[in-house]
Design a protein around this motif. Structure first.
Motif, PDB file in Angstrom:
ATOM      1  N   GLY A  65     -43.217   2.715 -38.702  1.00 14.49           N
ATOM      2  CA  GLY A  65     -42.837   2.483 -36.970  1.00 14.49           C
ATOM      3  C   GLY A  65     -43.478   3.362 -35.950  1.00 14.49           C
ATOM      4  O   GLY A  65     -44.637   2.379 -36.781  1.00 14.49           O
ATOM      5  N   LYS A  66     -43.154   4.102 -35.090  1.00 13.69           N
ATOM      6  CA  LYS A  66     -44.349   4.138 -34.022  1.00 13.69           C
ATOM      7  C   LYS A  66     -45.216   5.184 -34.124  1.00 13.69           C
ATOM      8  O   LYS A  66     -45.914   5.314 -33.789  1.00 13.69           O
ATOM      9  CB  LYS A  66     -43.356   4.883 -33.206  1.00 13.69           C
ATOM     10  N   ALA A  67     -45.314   5.835 -35.812  1.00 16.54           N
ATOM     11  CA  ALA A  67     -46.252   6.744 -36.269  1.00 16.54           C
ATOM     12  C   ALA A  67     -46.716   6.519 -37.411  1.00 16.54           C
ATOM     13  O   ALA A  67     -46.087   6.393 -38.284  1.00 16.54           O
ATOM     14  CB  ALA A  67     -45.223   8.319 -36.207  1.00 16.54           C
ATOM     15  N   GLY A  71     -46.944  14.746 -37.137  1.00 16.27           N
ATOM     16  CA  GLY A  71     -47.695  16.354 -37.335  1.00 16.27           C
ATOM     17  C   GLY A  71     -46.688  17.185 -38.249  1.00 16.27           C
ATOM     18  O   GLY A  71     -45.795  16.646 -38.699  1.00 16.27           O
ATOM     19  N   ALA A  72     -46.778  18.140 -38.798  1.00 16.45           N
ATOM     20  CA  ALA A  72     -45.662  18.859 -39.285  1.00 16.45           C
ATOM     21  C   ALA A  72     -44.840  19.243 -39.044  1.00 16.45           C
ATOM     22  O   ALA A  72     -44.383  19.056 -37.451  1.00 16.45           O
ATOM     23  CB  ALA A  72     -46.459  20.725 -39.359  1.00 16.45           C
ATOM     24  N   ASP A  73     -43.663  19.494 -39.620  1.00 19.17           N
ATOM     25  CA  ASP A  73     -42.130  19.940 -39.201  1.00 19.17           C
ATOM     26  C   ASP A  73     -42.259  20.643 -38.450  1.00 19.17           C
ATOM     27  O   ASP A  73     -42.244  21.715 -38.637  1.00 19.17           O
ATOM     28  CB  ASP A  73     -41.416  18.828 -40.178  1.00 19.17           C
ATOM     29  N   GLY A 116     -51.332  16.718 -34.638  1.00 19.79           N
ATOM     30  CA  GLY A 116     -51.837  17.385 -35.817  1.00 19.79           C
ATOM     31  C   GLY A 116     -51.956  17.179 -36.782  1.00 19.79           C
ATOM     32  O   GLY A 116     -52.400  16.726 -37.384  1.00 19.79           O
ATOM     33  N   GLY A 117     -50.825  18.045 -37.845  1.00 26.30           N
ATOM     34  CA  GLY A 117     -51.381  17.851 -39.599  1.00 26.30           C
ATOM     35  C   GLY A 117     -51.326  16.134 -39.620  1.00 26.30           C
ATOM     36  O   GLY A 117     -51.795  15.365 -40.693  1.00 26.30           O
ATOM     37  N   GLY A 118     -51.132  15.142 -38.842  1.00 31.08           N
ATOM     38  CA  GLY A 118     -50.844  13.601 -38.615  1.00 31.08           C
ATOM     39  C   GLY A 118     -52.480  13.315 -38.632  1.00 31.08           C
ATOM     40  O   GLY A 118     -52.930  12.775 -39.884  1.00 31.08           O
TER      41      GLY A 118
HETATM   42  N1  CO8 Z   1     -41.476  18.088 -35.961  1.00 27.82           N
HETATM   43  C1  CO8 Z   1     -40.005  17.277 -36.175  1.00 27.82           C
HETATM   44  N2  CO8 Z   1     -39.637  16.358 -35.659  1.00 27.82           N
HETATM   45  C2  CO8 Z   1     -40.833  15.742 -34.387  1.00 27.82           C
HETATM   46  C3  CO8 Z   1     -41.795  15.729 -34.897  1.00 27.82           C
HETATM   47  C4  CO8 Z   1     -42.728  16.994 -35.452  1.00 27.82           C
HETATM   48  N3  CO8 Z   1     -43.805  17.078 -35.748  1.00 27.82           N
HETATM   49  N4  CO8 Z   1     -42.473  14.700 -33.889  1.00 27.82           N
HETATM   50  C5  CO8 Z   1     -41.762  14.638 -33.566  1.00 27.82           C
HETATM   51  N5  CO8 Z   1     -40.219  14.539 -34.256  1.00 27.82           N
HETATM   52  C6  CO8 Z   1     -39.232  14.375 -34.011  1.00 27.82           C
HETATM   53  C7  CO8 Z   1     -38.252  14.489 -32.570  1.00 27.82           C
HETATM   54  O1  CO8 Z   1     -37.602  15.675 -32.029  1.00 27.82           O
HETATM   55  C8  CO8 Z   1     -37.028  13.093 -32.495  1.00 27.82           C
HETATM   56  O2  CO8 Z   1     -36.176  13.801 -33.004  1.00 27.82           O
HETATM   57  P1  CO8 Z   1     -34.416  14.013 -32.142  1.00 27.82           P
HETATM   58  O3  CO8 Z   1     -34.286  12.111 -31.932  1.00 27.82           O
HETATM   59  O4  CO8 Z   1     -34.073  13.990 -33.086  1.00 27.82           O
HETATM   60  O5  CO8 Z   1     -34.487  14.759 -30.645  1.00 27.82           O
HETATM   61  C9  CO8 Z   1     -37.771  12.328 -33.123  1.00 27.82           C
HETATM   62  O6  CO8 Z   1     -38.895  12.895 -33.876  1.00 27.82           O
HETATM   63  C10 CO8 Z   1     -38.654  11.000 -31.297  1.00 27.82           C
HETATM   64  O7  CO8 Z   1     -39.730  11.840 -31.806  1.00 27.82           O
HETATM   65  P2  CO8 Z   1     -39.432  11.541 -29.638  1.00 27.82           P
HETATM   66  O8  CO8 Z   1     -37.984  11.322 -29.015  1.00 27.82           O
HETATM   67  O9  CO8 Z   1     -40.085  12.167 -29.652  1.00 27.82           O
HETATM   68  O10 CO8 Z   1     -40.402  10.266 -29.149  1.00 27.82           O
HETATM   69  P3  CO8 Z   1     -41.731   9.979 -28.336  1.00 27.82           P
HETATM   70  O11 CO8 Z   1     -41.528   8.498 -28.807  1.00 27.82           O
HETATM   71  O12 CO8 Z   1     -40.574   9.926 -26.712  1.00 27.82           O
HETATM   72  O13 CO8 Z   1     -42.765  10.865 -28.232  1.00 27.82           O
HETATM   73  C11 CO8 Z   1     -43.810  11.639 -29.805  1.00 27.82           C
HETATM   74  C12 CO8 Z   1     -43.167  10.659 -29.688  1.00 27.82           C
HETATM   75  C13 CO8 Z   1     -45.744  11.634 -28.659  1.00 27.82           C
HETATM   76  C14 CO8 Z   1     -44.426  11.801 -31.630  1.00 27.82           C
HETATM   77  C15 CO8 Z   1     -43.395  13.272 -29.688  1.00 27.82           C
HETATM   78  O14 CO8 Z   1     -42.526  13.272 -30.238  1.00 27.82           O
HETATM   79  C16 CO8 Z   1     -44.103  14.174 -30.111  1.00 27.82           C
HETATM   80  O15 CO8 Z   1     -45.267  14.462 -28.830  1.00 27.82           O
HETATM   81  N6  CO8 Z   1     -44.446  14.559 -30.921  1.00 27.82           N
HETATM   82  C17 CO8 Z   1     -44.155  16.072 -31.955  1.00 27.82           C
HETATM   83  C18 CO8 Z   1     -45.884  16.372 -31.552  1.00 27.82           C
HETATM   84  C19 CO8 Z   1     -47.053  17.026 -32.455  1.00 27.82           C
HETATM   85  O16 CO8 Z   1     -46.708  18.735 -31.327  1.00 27.82           O
HETATM   86  N7  CO8 Z   1     -47.742  17.799 -33.638  1.00 27.82           N
HETATM   87  C20 CO8 Z   1     -47.669  19.240 -33.744  1.00 27.82           C
HETATM   88  C21 CO8 Z   1     -47.439  19.596 -34.912  1.00 27.82           C
HETATM   89  S1  CO8 Z   1     -48.187  20.995 -35.241  1.00 27.82           S
HETATM   90  C22 CO8 Z   1     -49.156  20.970 -36.830  1.00 27.82           C
HETATM   91  O17 CO8 Z   1     -48.744  19.432 -37.102  1.00 27.82           O
HETATM   92  C23 CO8 Z   1     -49.892  21.604 -36.981  1.00 27.82           C
HETATM   93  C24 CO8 Z   1     -49.772  22.887 -37.077  1.00 27.82           C
HETATM   94  C25 CO8 Z   1     -49.381  23.480 -38.820  1.00 27.82           C
HETATM   95  C26 CO8 Z   1     -49.362  24.675 -38.392  1.00 27.82           C
HETATM   96  C27 CO8 Z   1     -47.996  25.277 -40.001  1.00 27.82           C
HETATM   97  C28 CO8 Z   1     -47.811  26.289 -40.676  1.00 27.82           C
HETATM   98  C29 CO8 Z   1     -46.490  26.418 -40.877  1.00 27.82           C
END
Ligand code: CO8
Length: 264
Positions: A65-67, A71-73, A116-118
């Motif tokens: 898919g798109k990703a 990242g982490a959940d 992030g984690g990705g």
């Molecule tokens: N975790 C859980 N769900 C996610 C995540 C995520 N990281 N990223 C996306 N999703 C979910 C969205 O909530 C959404 O769910 P729903 O359809 O139920 O609303 C679904 O995936 C689709 O996402 P979008 O609607 O946001 O899709 P877009 O195309 O508009 O955007 C993006 C895609 C740009 C990827 C956007 O989803 C985004 O910014 N995601 C989060 C990215 C992020 O912040 N990642 C970093 C997380 S922190 C990390 O990885 C390391 C920290 C570790 C700490 C651990 C210690 C505990």
């Protein structure tokens, strides 16, 4: 456990073997392939399998898919307090260490968002090839935390502290082309060519000595954490091991006989 048995147990990741390459596809599209505990458990199981399976010569990691992995959940992490956060970071770090340490080449074929984690998952691989659609980022600071699946350590070691701090402090995403400029990825290719390019690069690696690849990987990964004097000692010890192998006889005999070496 064999490939079929392992494959049947996986819910967040798909695996297949093609031409001795284990192709690992992150597959939780409804959450942008975010890393929850189950996905990390599955990565552990897959890399344990890959390490033991003689028919797997190398691994390609990609996403559905798109990703690649977004990242982490965040849903899983939201209720975490201090100790939970530390423990989860530790579990993810041990997962990525296993990927980094496997004695076989690992290529990340980054198809989309590596956030992030990705992004950190891709950093634990040996080589990163990006689709032109890929985007990289360490957006943790926008969530009030820091990269902790190795990002504050592996990213500056790969691209230098300047660009790493720019990425980590801003949390902004960078395009595949910008990632290429930083040295974060080795190559950017058309989206539809991504897997073919990764497989071709792996096929080239399979032509050389697998024992030499194993020791070169160890020398680069572990030697990089030592001071130069000790790192050179370490390198010398590993080439000593190479000189004791059949691959060294095969490689040098082939060169002197003007033939192609037949390793494995
Ligand atoms: N975790 C859980 N769900 C996610 C995540 C995520 N990281 N990223 C996306 N999703 C979910 C969205 O909530 C959404 O769910 P729903 O359809 O139920 O609303 C679904 O995936 C689709 O996402 P979008 O609607 O946001 O899709 P877009 O195309 O508009 O955007 C993006 C895609 C740009 C990827 C956007 O989803 C985004 O910014 N995601 C989060 C990215 C992020 O912040 N990642 C970093 C997380 S922190 C990390 O990885 C390391 C920290 C570790 C700490 C651990 C210690 C505990």
């Amino acid at each position: 456990m064999g490939l079929q048995e392992l494959s049947a147990k996986l819910e967040c990741i798909k695996i297949e073997v093609e031409n001795n390459i284990l192709i690992v596809t992150m597959n939780r599209p409804k959450a942008m392939n975010a890393l929850n505990s189950q996905t990390l458990d599955e990565l552990h199981a897959i890399f344990d399998f890959a390490a033991k399976e003689d028919e797997v010569y190398g691994i390609i990691l990609t996403g559905e898919g798109k990703a690649f992995v977004a990242g982490a959940d965040i849903v899983q992490m939201k209720p975490y307090k201090s100790e939970d956060g530390r423990d989860y970071a530790g579990y993810a770090q041990s997962t990525f260490d296993k990927i980094e340490d496997i004695e076989k080449p690992v290529i990340a074929a980054v198809n989309g968002y590596a956030l992030g984690g990705g992004c950190e998952l891709s950093l634990s691989c040996d080589i990163r090839i990006a689709s032109e659609k890929a985007q990289f980022g360490q957006p943790e600071v926008t969530l009030g935390i820091i990269p902790c699946f190795g990002g504050t350590q592996r990213l500056p070691r790969l691209i230098g502290p300047g660009f790493a701090k720019q990425m980590i402090y801003s949390g902004k995403f960078v395009s595949a082309e910008e990632a290429l400029r930083y040295g974060l990825v080795n190559k950017v290719v058309a989206h539809e060519d991504l897997l073919a390019e990764a497989k071709a690069m792996m096929a080239d690696i399979f032509k050389v000595s697998p024992v030499a690849i194993k020791y070169a990987k160890l020398a680069i990964n572990k030697g990089g954490d030592l001071d130069l004097t000790n790192a050179l000692e370490f390198e010398k010890g590993l080439v000593g091991l190479c000189f004791a192998t059949e691959d060294k006889e095969i490689g040098m005999d082939a060169f002197l006989n003007k033939e192609k070496p037949a390793f494995r």
